[in-house]
Write an enzyme that holds these catalytic residues in place. Structure first.
Site, PDB file in Angstrom:
ATOM      1  N   GLU A  91      20.211  20.791 -13.840  1.00 49.54           N
ATOM      2  CA  GLU A  91      20.567  19.315 -14.300  1.00 49.54           C
ATOM      3  C   GLU A  91      19.327  19.079 -15.090  1.00 49.54           C
ATOM      4  O   GLU A  91      18.615  19.778 -14.575  1.00 49.54           O
ATOM      5  CB  GLU A  91      20.853  18.739 -12.840  1.00 49.54           C
ATOM      6  N   CYS A 104      13.565  14.918 -17.232  1.00 52.22           N
ATOM      7  CA  CYS A 104      13.311  16.188 -16.104  1.00 52.22           C
ATOM      8  C   CYS A 104      13.654  17.396 -16.083  1.00 52.22           C
ATOM      9  O   CYS A 104      14.785  17.029 -16.341  1.00 52.22           O
ATOM     10  CB  CYS A 104      13.631  14.611 -15.231  1.00 52.22           C
ATOM     11  N   CYS A 111      16.988  25.910  -4.495  1.00 54.30           N
ATOM     12  CA  CYS A 111      15.310  25.984  -3.946  1.00 54.30           C
ATOM     13  C   CYS A 111      15.477  26.650  -2.676  1.00 54.30           C
ATOM     14  O   CYS A 111      15.840  26.235  -2.101  1.00 54.30           O
ATOM     15  CB  CYS A 111      14.956  24.700  -4.220  1.00 54.30           C
ATOM     16  N   CYS A 115      13.490  21.527   1.547  1.00 54.92           N
ATOM     17  CA  CYS A 115      12.938  20.354   2.408  1.00 54.92           C
ATOM     18  C   CYS A 115      14.139  19.500   2.676  1.00 54.92           C
ATOM     19  O   CYS A 115      15.368  19.266   2.151  1.00 54.92           O
ATOM     20  CB  CYS A 115      12.029  19.049   0.905  1.00 54.92           C
ATOM     21  N   CYS A 118      16.373  16.368   0.529  1.00 50.86           N
ATOM     22  CA  CYS A 118      16.886  16.780  -0.862  1.00 50.86           C
ATOM     23  C   CYS A 118      17.805  18.156  -0.911  1.00 50.86           C
ATOM     24  O   CYS A 118      18.229  18.542  -0.527  1.00 50.86           O
ATOM     25  CB  CYS A 118      15.218  17.924  -1.229  1.00 50.86           C
ATOM     26  N   CYS A 349      16.467  13.886  -7.794  1.00 54.13           N
ATOM     27  CA  CYS A 349      17.021  15.219  -7.688  1.00 54.13           C
ATOM     28  C   CYS A 349      18.277  16.029  -7.383  1.00 54.13           C
ATOM     29  O   CYS A 349      18.596  15.471  -5.831  1.00 54.13           O
ATOM     30  CB  CYS A 349      15.275  16.032  -6.980  1.00 54.13           C
TER      31      CYS A 349
HETATM   32  N1  SAH Z   1      10.259  21.165  -6.199  1.00 55.32           N
HETATM   33  C1  SAH Z   1       9.461  20.558  -6.666  1.00 55.32           C
HETATM   34  C2  SAH Z   1       9.879  20.077  -7.825  1.00 55.32           C
HETATM   35  C3  SAH Z   1      11.902  18.911  -7.642  1.00 55.32           C
HETATM   36  S1  SAH Z   1      11.415  18.027  -6.360  1.00 55.32           S
HETATM   37  C4  SAH Z   1       9.277  19.010  -5.550  1.00 55.32           C
HETATM   38  O1  SAH Z   1       9.183  19.526  -4.147  1.00 55.32           O
HETATM   39  O2  SAH Z   1       7.796  18.092  -5.939  1.00 55.32           O
HETATM   40  C5  SAH Z   1      10.983  16.631  -7.578  1.00 55.32           C
HETATM   41  C6  SAH Z   1      10.750  15.195  -6.798  1.00 55.32           C
HETATM   42  O3  SAH Z   1      12.336  14.772  -6.192  1.00 55.32           O
HETATM   43  C7  SAH Z   1      10.188  15.499  -5.406  1.00 55.32           C
HETATM   44  O4  SAH Z   1       9.030  15.034  -5.568  1.00 55.32           O
HETATM   45  C8  SAH Z   1      11.286  15.540  -4.354  1.00 55.32           C
HETATM   46  O5  SAH Z   1      10.759  15.353  -2.835  1.00 55.32           O
HETATM   47  C9  SAH Z   1      11.943  14.698  -4.799  1.00 55.32           C
HETATM   48  N2  SAH Z   1      13.380  14.316  -4.519  1.00 55.32           N
HETATM   49  C10 SAH Z   1      13.681  14.999  -3.801  1.00 55.32           C
HETATM   50  N3  SAH Z   1      14.825  14.851  -3.106  1.00 55.32           N
HETATM   51  C11 SAH Z   1      14.879  13.667  -3.191  1.00 55.32           C
HETATM   52  C12 SAH Z   1      16.182  12.822  -2.464  1.00 55.32           C
HETATM   53  N4  SAH Z   1      17.424  13.176  -1.987  1.00 55.32           N
HETATM   54  N5  SAH Z   1      15.407  11.157  -3.048  1.00 55.32           N
HETATM   55  C13 SAH Z   1      14.506  10.938  -3.928  1.00 55.32           C
HETATM   56  N6  SAH Z   1      13.161  11.862  -3.897  1.00 55.32           N
HETATM   57  C14 SAH Z   1      14.071  13.548  -3.752  1.00 55.32           C
HETATM   58 FE1  SF4 Z   2      12.600  22.024  -3.675  1.00 60.15          FE
HETATM   59 FE2  SF4 Z   2      13.807  19.942  -3.216  1.00 60.15          FE
HETATM   60 FE3  SF4 Z   2      11.386  20.953  -1.999  1.00 60.15          FE
HETATM   61 FE4  SF4 Z   2      11.317  20.393  -3.916  1.00 60.15          FE
HETATM   62  S1  SF4 Z   2      12.157  18.559  -3.026  1.00 60.15           S
HETATM   63  S2  SF4 Z   2      10.781  22.205  -2.903  1.00 60.15           S
HETATM   64  S3  SF4 Z   2      12.893  21.241  -5.030  1.00 60.15           S
HETATM   65  S4  SF4 Z   2      13.593  21.415  -1.472  1.00 60.15           S
END
Ligand code: SAH
Ligand code: SF4
Length: 421
Positions: A91, A104, A111, A115, A118, A349
């Site tokens: 996306e 974005c 990934c 996390c 996420c 995200c």
């Molecule tokens: N992988 C990279 C970039 C993509 S995620 C990273 O982790 O930085 C981009 C941002 O969205 C990151 O700060 C991530 O922690 C945040 N993010 C991921 N899932 C989310 C969610 N469910 N709600 C709010 N922010 C989220």
């Molecule tokens: Fe990967 Fe989501 Fe963690 Fe960013 S926040 S590193 S996209 S798992």
């Protein structure tokens, strides 16, 4: 498959041209046609030698990504879901604001970092995007929006997208080889001409690659911190077990002299009862102000959690978010709370693509993890569903409101030559 010219920065395209017996300035011409004018048809590139215009179609093309869905939010945010093949989708989100337009973009399908909060991480990792697939998101969005917003008629220099953030799906620094030419193209005056401070790489903390980025292409850096201690960050961002907080902050300090700004942005997603208490704010202040004695020049961006069922996590209350921000600000750390944009289309995200696919069973693993180690009750955890969660606003690609209906939407047929965006 023929070469996709969207996958080259200037040096790469010059090398490609050289292999065809063409001079470097042809690469400049091609780059300008593609990225400044959105042109994909070689026969329209009028200042290329006729012989070259005739030769190119057999050797290469400008290949867009097919659009699977397009959603427009009431606040003007637009999200596209692009097909990258083999059942994978990524996306891209456009966020218009006063005086700027931010895109974005995604760097991977899924990934591997996984996390806890996420939904991209919950899908597991499918594959790295190629440079062409990273750039195709920007190419499509810029030229589609120019048409949509009617800028084309007013001159080519008027860009719609003023800022690019690598905050879509994937960990950009785990796809470094493909990322680097894409960044260079964004900065290139013959490409998108963005300044280094208007291109942001967001990372969960791939320490060695932060060092590489500093040397190769030091754009703005955002670090997804999310926790002030290793014990908690190990749970939320599993990569922390490999690169703990102290190493990460050392890498940030080393990045700063090359960075386009004199601070590092730290992202911190607030999760109810997990990392949002006063104690966490105090620990965060101590960390950022005290690391190696002098601290790290920082800005903190608090992100309200965008919940998804499999996480078993909840969003912090508004009052808690404000209280957390206030503590940090009072301690002299500039702290902002990210505005939620495109709420009605889940423009955060991983939200949309997360509904499309879970190839690896990561959601089930996450659910088990939630049951075993979640700092909050994980009993509402659900595996991610494969069907779109809400059908109502997922539409097939369609022209935006003010577009003429015919031929205006750049939806490339799979693998085919891209029509004009
Ligand atoms: N992988 C990279 C970039 C993509 S995620 C990273 O982790 O930085 C981009 C941002 O969205 C990151 O700060 C991530 O922690 C945040 N993010 C991921 N899932 C989310 C969610 N469910 N709600 C709010 N922010 C989220
Ligand atoms: Fe990967 Fe989501 Fe963690 Fe960013 S926040 S590193 S996209 S798992």
């Amino acid at each position: 498959m023929t070469a996709n010219l969207l996958g080259f920065d200037l040096d790469g395209l010059a090398a490609f041209c050289e292999r065809l017996g063409e001079k470097r300035f042809r690469a400049v011409q091609l780059l300008r046609w593609m990225h400044q004018r959105g042109e994909s048809r070689f026969e329209q590139m009028s200042d290329l030698a006729r012989s070259l215009r005739e030769k190119l179609p057999g050797l290469c093309e400008v290949r867009a990504l097919p659009v699977l869905a397009q959603q427009e939010s009431a606040d003007g945010t637009i999200k596209w879901l692009f097909d990258v093949g083999d059942g994978n989708a990524v996306e891209t989100v456009f966020i218009p604001e006063e005086g700027r337009g931010t895109l974005c973009i995604s760097s991977q399908a899924g990934c591997a970092v996984g996390c806890r909060f996420c939904s991209t991480g919950a899908q597991g990792f499918s594959r790295n995007l190629s440079t062409a697939e990273i750039v195709a998101q920007l190419w499509f969005a810029e030229h589609f929006l120019r048409r949509h917003l009617g800028h084309q008629a007013r001159g080519l220099s008027e860009r719609v997208i003023s800022n690019v953030v690598l905050m879509g799906m994937g960990e950009p620094l785990q796809n470094y080889a493909a990322l680097l030419p894409a960044l260079r193209l964004m900065l290139d005056d013959h490409g998108y001409g963005l300044s280094r401070r208007r291109v942001t790489v967001s990372t969960s903390g791939v320490v060695p690659m932060i060092e590489r980025l500093a040397a190769d292409c030091p754009v703005a850096l955002a670090v997804s911190l999310h926790a002030p201690t290793d014990a908690l960050r190990d749970e939320l961002v599993p990569l922390n077990r490999k690169y703990p907080i102290a190493e990460l902050l050392d890498a940030c300090l080393a990045y700063l002299p090359r960075a386009p700004r004199d601070f590092i942005t730290f992202e911190y997603c607030l999760l109810d009862g997990v990392n949002d208490q006063d104690l966490h704010a105090e620990q965060l202040i101590a960390l950022l102000r005290g690391h190696r004695g002098a601290g790290v020049p920082s800005k903190v961006n608090l992100i309200p959690f965008n919940p998804f069922p499999a996480s078993g996590l909840r969003c912090s209350s508004r009052a808690r978010v404000q209280a957390f921000a206030q503590r940090l600000n009072a301690a002299g750390i500039v702290t902002t709370v990210r505005k939620t944009r495109g709420d009605d289309i889940d423009a955060a995200c991983g939200q949309l693509a997360g509904e499309v696919l879970d190839r690896t069973g990561a959601a089930q693993r996450l659910e088990r993890l939630g049951r075993q180690t979640s700092p909050v009750p994980g009993d509402q955890a659900q595996p991610i569903v494969w069907q779109p969660r809400s059908e109502k606003n997922i539409t097939p690609p369609r022209p935006l409101r003010s577009l003429p209906p015919e031929g205006a939407v750049a939806v490339a047929s799979g693998g085919g030559r891209a029509p004009l965006p």
